[in-house]
Design an enzyme around this catalytic site. Structure first.
Site, mmCIF file in Angstrom:
data_model
loop_
_atom_site.group_PDB
_atom_site.id
_atom_site.type_symbol
_atom_site.label_atom_id
_atom_site.label_comp_id
_atom_site.label_asym_id
_atom_site.label_seq_id
_atom_site.Cartn_x
_atom_site.Cartn_y
_atom_site.Cartn_z
ATOM 1 N N SER A 103 -102.588 -34.729 -7.614
ATOM 2 C CA SER A 103 -101.337 -35.479 -7.747
ATOM 3 C C SER A 103 -101.028 -36.318 -6.521
ATOM 4 C CB SER A 103 -100.214 -34.494 -8.056
ATOM 5 O OG SER A 103 -99.056 -35.201 -8.364
ATOM 6 N N HIS A 104 -99.891 -36.030 -5.891
ATOM 7 C CA HIS A 104 -99.406 -36.837 -4.771
ATOM 8 C C HIS A 104 -99.987 -36.373 -3.435
ATOM 9 C CE1 HIS A 104 -97.175 -33.243 -5.459
ATOM 10 N NE2 HIS A 104 -96.831 -33.231 -4.189
ATOM 11 N N ASP A 150 -97.531 -42.172 -8.334
ATOM 12 C CA ASP A 150 -98.294 -41.309 -7.426
ATOM 13 C C ASP A 150 -99.786 -41.284 -7.759
ATOM 14 O OD1 ASP A 150 -98.103 -39.880 -9.798
ATOM 15 O OD2 ASP A 150 -98.149 -37.948 -8.789
ATOM 16 N N ASP A 159 -101.834 -39.445 -9.588
ATOM 17 C CA ASP A 159 -102.312 -39.373 -10.969
ATOM 18 C C ASP A 159 -101.378 -40.054 -11.968
ATOM 19 O OD1 ASP A 159 -100.412 -37.392 -10.477
ATOM 20 O OD2 ASP A 159 -101.175 -36.076 -12.029
ATOM 21 N N ASP A 200 -98.167 -39.743 -12.771
ATOM 22 C CA ASP A 200 -97.084 -39.126 -13.548
ATOM 23 C C ASP A 200 -95.731 -39.204 -12.849
ATOM 24 O OD1 ASP A 200 -97.732 -37.246 -11.643
ATOM 25 O OD2 ASP A 200 -98.108 -35.605 -13.048
ATOM 26 N N ARG A 201 -95.723 -39.447 -11.537
ATOM 27 C CA ARG A 201 -94.430 -39.555 -10.838
ATOM 28 C C ARG A 201 -94.000 -41.021 -10.724
ATOM 29 N NH1 ARG A 201 -93.876 -35.239 -5.993
ATOM 30 N NH2 ARG A 201 -94.753 -33.492 -7.120
HETATM 31 C C1 G16 Z 1 -95.893 -30.872 -10.178
HETATM 32 C C2 G16 Z 1 -95.321 -30.443 -11.494
HETATM 33 C C3 G16 Z 1 -93.847 -30.728 -11.554
HETATM 34 C C4 G16 Z 1 -93.139 -30.110 -10.344
HETATM 35 C C5 G16 Z 1 -93.789 -30.606 -9.074
HETATM 36 C C6 G16 Z 1 -93.234 -29.930 -7.836
HETATM 37 O O1 G16 Z 1 -95.844 -32.270 -10.080
HETATM 38 O O2 G16 Z 1 -95.969 -31.116 -12.547
HETATM 39 O O3 G16 Z 1 -93.349 -30.237 -12.745
HETATM 40 O O4 G16 Z 1 -91.786 -30.448 -10.352
HETATM 41 O O5 G16 Z 1 -95.164 -30.308 -9.109
HETATM 42 O O6 G16 Z 1 -93.530 -28.583 -7.900
HETATM 43 P P1 G16 Z 1 -93.339 -27.640 -6.630
HETATM 44 O O7 G16 Z 1 -91.893 -27.793 -6.263
HETATM 45 O O8 G16 Z 1 -93.708 -26.288 -7.123
HETATM 46 O O9 G16 Z 1 -94.225 -28.165 -5.536
HETATM 47 P P2 G16 Z 1 -97.145 -33.092 -9.659
HETATM 48 O O10 G16 Z 1 -96.714 -34.521 -9.729
HETATM 49 O O11 G16 Z 1 -97.461 -32.618 -8.270
HETATM 50 O O12 G16 Z 1 -98.181 -32.718 -10.662
#
Ligand code: G16
Length: 544
Positions: A113-114, A278, A280, A282-283
């Site tokens: 992801s990010h 971000d 991938d 999705d953000r």
């Molecule tokens: C992932 C999840 C999200 C979550 C985020 C932060 O996002 O898909 O649902 O809100 O992590 O999670 P945490 O607070 O546990 O770090 P992404 O964009 O990183 O896949």
């Protein structure tokens, strides 16, 4: 095709977090590490004989190698068909889109992801199921159990496949199709949004916008949608070529890491609209001319105005947000007289509600927003929602948000992250507060009176499953909140997240800086947790 069974030993650390398994690249490079997790996933699914899946990732370092490994293992495990995104690139929302469109059994998405990429950065893998969404907790727990029992995995010897051209290959009984996910995804967006309307805004010389793909996966999608289909100027787009190390940056669309876009949008004569997504895809982050839209407000504004968007003009079924996300969305649900669900952090918790038709739009404070068009959060979808609203309302981003606050009240909101904290210290801070929760209810701290103090748990209304220990909540008599949770996506030490919310109904007080409006809550959280002292940090690593 000779199937080889390779002896292996379990790794104890393959429990998926909030969103799949995320580790340092160097961990995934350990012999058998990736293979074990892939085989554990296949086993947890009860085998994958004759199944059809998609694979692809955000283009980060190790993606290419991992794809070839998974292709070999898929062939050895009897998979019938694999669809691989061209050049191995597949955004998370596009993966969800193609699983649903081609009725696949699931997809492996290779992304952290990010989180930063490159040889010393992070890598990740997650499995999405046949509904297009992240595997629910019962599946991820099964994968983890399988990983702990794993003794061997299956693979074949096969040369690397060229994934850079659209083509179909046959490997034994496996058919491998390299396809263009960008087209499928862009077609879906054209079904939801009025492209003529948005195109006329983007081609208007008086309107200026910038989209920053942060050297990550959305670059090709943004070029196809904004430039090829909607006619925006090519120079509206920044950093659209996916790079294995994201240009050395941190592909996280927030005020700290999207620094290039933020500098443009907070300058004199800034563009009217700016957005970023971000690693991938999705953000999303939404900006106006010198204006930041908090993600909790963004989903509320989108929901309140969804009737102006082609795909939602017939109304919404319900709304949902993760627990730490501000309650701005609840106010919209009340006005629309529809349900609003409060789920734990993690997109997987929206899946059942979406599948059951109880939910149309949902979002999280962590820059995630989406709807029932897929089963993932969707960065470009959110950007298109905002462009659609700007085109219809003919107001600035700032004015749209202010209009929303005047109608619904403003939920001042901020998240303070303490990253890479020693895990033991982070766990102690959380455990100490948890132990004191029972004594906090009813106590007064200056003007703040605690009306409820608990550890959030969630009973899924569809399958009745229970998820406990999802975040410590202090809710005050004026509905202000302080929340403390440990992140489930970090790869080094622990990340502590403190979330603050205060509802303001007085228009005269709505334009305060959030840190000022939230100062009493921030101070109280410090007193109750000693977080700065115990972590040895003078301030949070990131404030959003
Ligand atoms: C992932 C999840 C999200 C979550 C985020 C932060 O996002 O898909 O649902 O809100 O992590 O999670 P945490 O607070 O546990 O770090 P992404 O964009 O990183 O896949």
């Amino acid at each position: 095709m000779e199937i080889k069974t390779i002896a292996s030993r379990p790794f104890p650390d393959q429990r998926p977090g909030t969103s799949g398994l995320r580790k340092k690249v160097t961990v995934f490079q350990k012999p058998h590490y990736l293979e074990n997790f892939v085989q554990a996933t296949f086993n947890a699914l009860g085998g994958v004989d004759k199944k059809q899946i998609a694979i692809g990732g955000d283009g980060r370092f190790f993606n290419q190698q991992a794809l070839q490994t998974i292709i070999r293992m898929a062939a050895a495990n009897g998979i019938k068909k694999i669809m691989v995104g061209l050049s191995g690139i597949l955004s998370t929302p596009a993966a969800s889109c193609v699983i649903r469109k081609y009725r696949l059994d699931g997809a492996f998405i290779l992304s952290a992801s990010h989180n930063p990429g490159g040889p010393r950065g992070d890598f990740g893998i997650k499995f999405n199921t046949a509904n297009g969404g992240p595997a629910p907790e019962k599946v991820t727990e099964k994968i983890y159990k399988e990983s702990l029992a794993l003794k061997s995995y299956r693979t074949i010897d096969n040369p690397d496949i060229n994934l850079d051209e659209i083509a179909v290959f046959t490997i034994g009984d496996l058919q491998l199709e390299v396809f263009d996910p960008v087209k499928d995804y862009a077609d879906l967006m054209a079904e939801i949004f009025d492209f003529d309307l948005i195109g006329s805004l983007l081609r208007n010389p008086d309107f200026s916008f910038r989209f920053d793909a942060m050297h990550a996966v959305t670059g090709p999608y943004a070029e196809e949608i904004f430039v090829n289909r909607l006619g925006a100027a090519a120079d509206s787009l920044l950093n659209c070529t996916p790079k294995p190390d994201f240009g050395g940056g941190h592909p996280d669309p927030n005020l700290k890491y999207a620094a290039e876009l933020v500098a443009l949008m907070f300058a004199d004569k800034a563009p009217a609209f700016g957005a970023a997504s971000d690693g991938d895809g999705d953000r999303n982050m939404i900006l106006g001319d010198n204006f930041f839209v908090n993600p909790s407000d963004s989903v509320a504004v989108i929901a309140a105005n969804a009737h102006l968007i082609k795909g939602y003009k017939n109304g919404l079924k319900g709304l949902a947000r993760s627990m730490p996300t501000s309650c701005a969305l609840d106010a919209v649900a009340k006005e629309l007289k529809i349900e609003c669900f409060e789920t734990p952090t993690g997109w997987k918790f929206f899946g059942n509600l979406l599948d059951a038709g109880r939910l149309s739009i949902c979002g999280e404070e962590s820059f995630g927003t989406s709807s029932d068009h897929v089963r993932e959060k969707d960065g470009l979808w959110a950007v298109l929602c905002w462009l659609n609203l700007l085109a219809v309302k003919k107001l600035s981003v700032n004015n749209i948000v202010n209009e929303h606050w005047r109608k619904f009240g403003r939920n001042f909101y901020s998240r303070h992250d303490y990253e890479e904290v020693d895990s033991k210290i982070a766990n102690t801070i959380a455990a100490d507060l948890r132990d004191r929760l029972a004594t906090l209810a009813g106590r007064k701290f200056g003007a703040l009176e605690v009306s409820r103090a608990d550890d959030f748990s969630y009973r899924d209304p569809i399958d009745n499953s229970l998820s406990e220990n999802q975040g410590l909540r202090l809710i005050f008599s004026d509905n202000s909140r302080i929340i403390l949770r440990l992140s489930g996506t970090g790869t080094k030490g622990a990340t502590l997240r403190l979330y603050f919310e205060k509802i303001e109904k007085d228009p005269a007080k709505m334009n305060l800086d959030p840190q000022t409006a939230l100062a009493p809550l921030i101070k109280l959280a410090e007193e109750l947790t000693d977080i700065r002292k115990l972590t040895g940090r003078l301030e949070p690593t990131v404030i959003t």
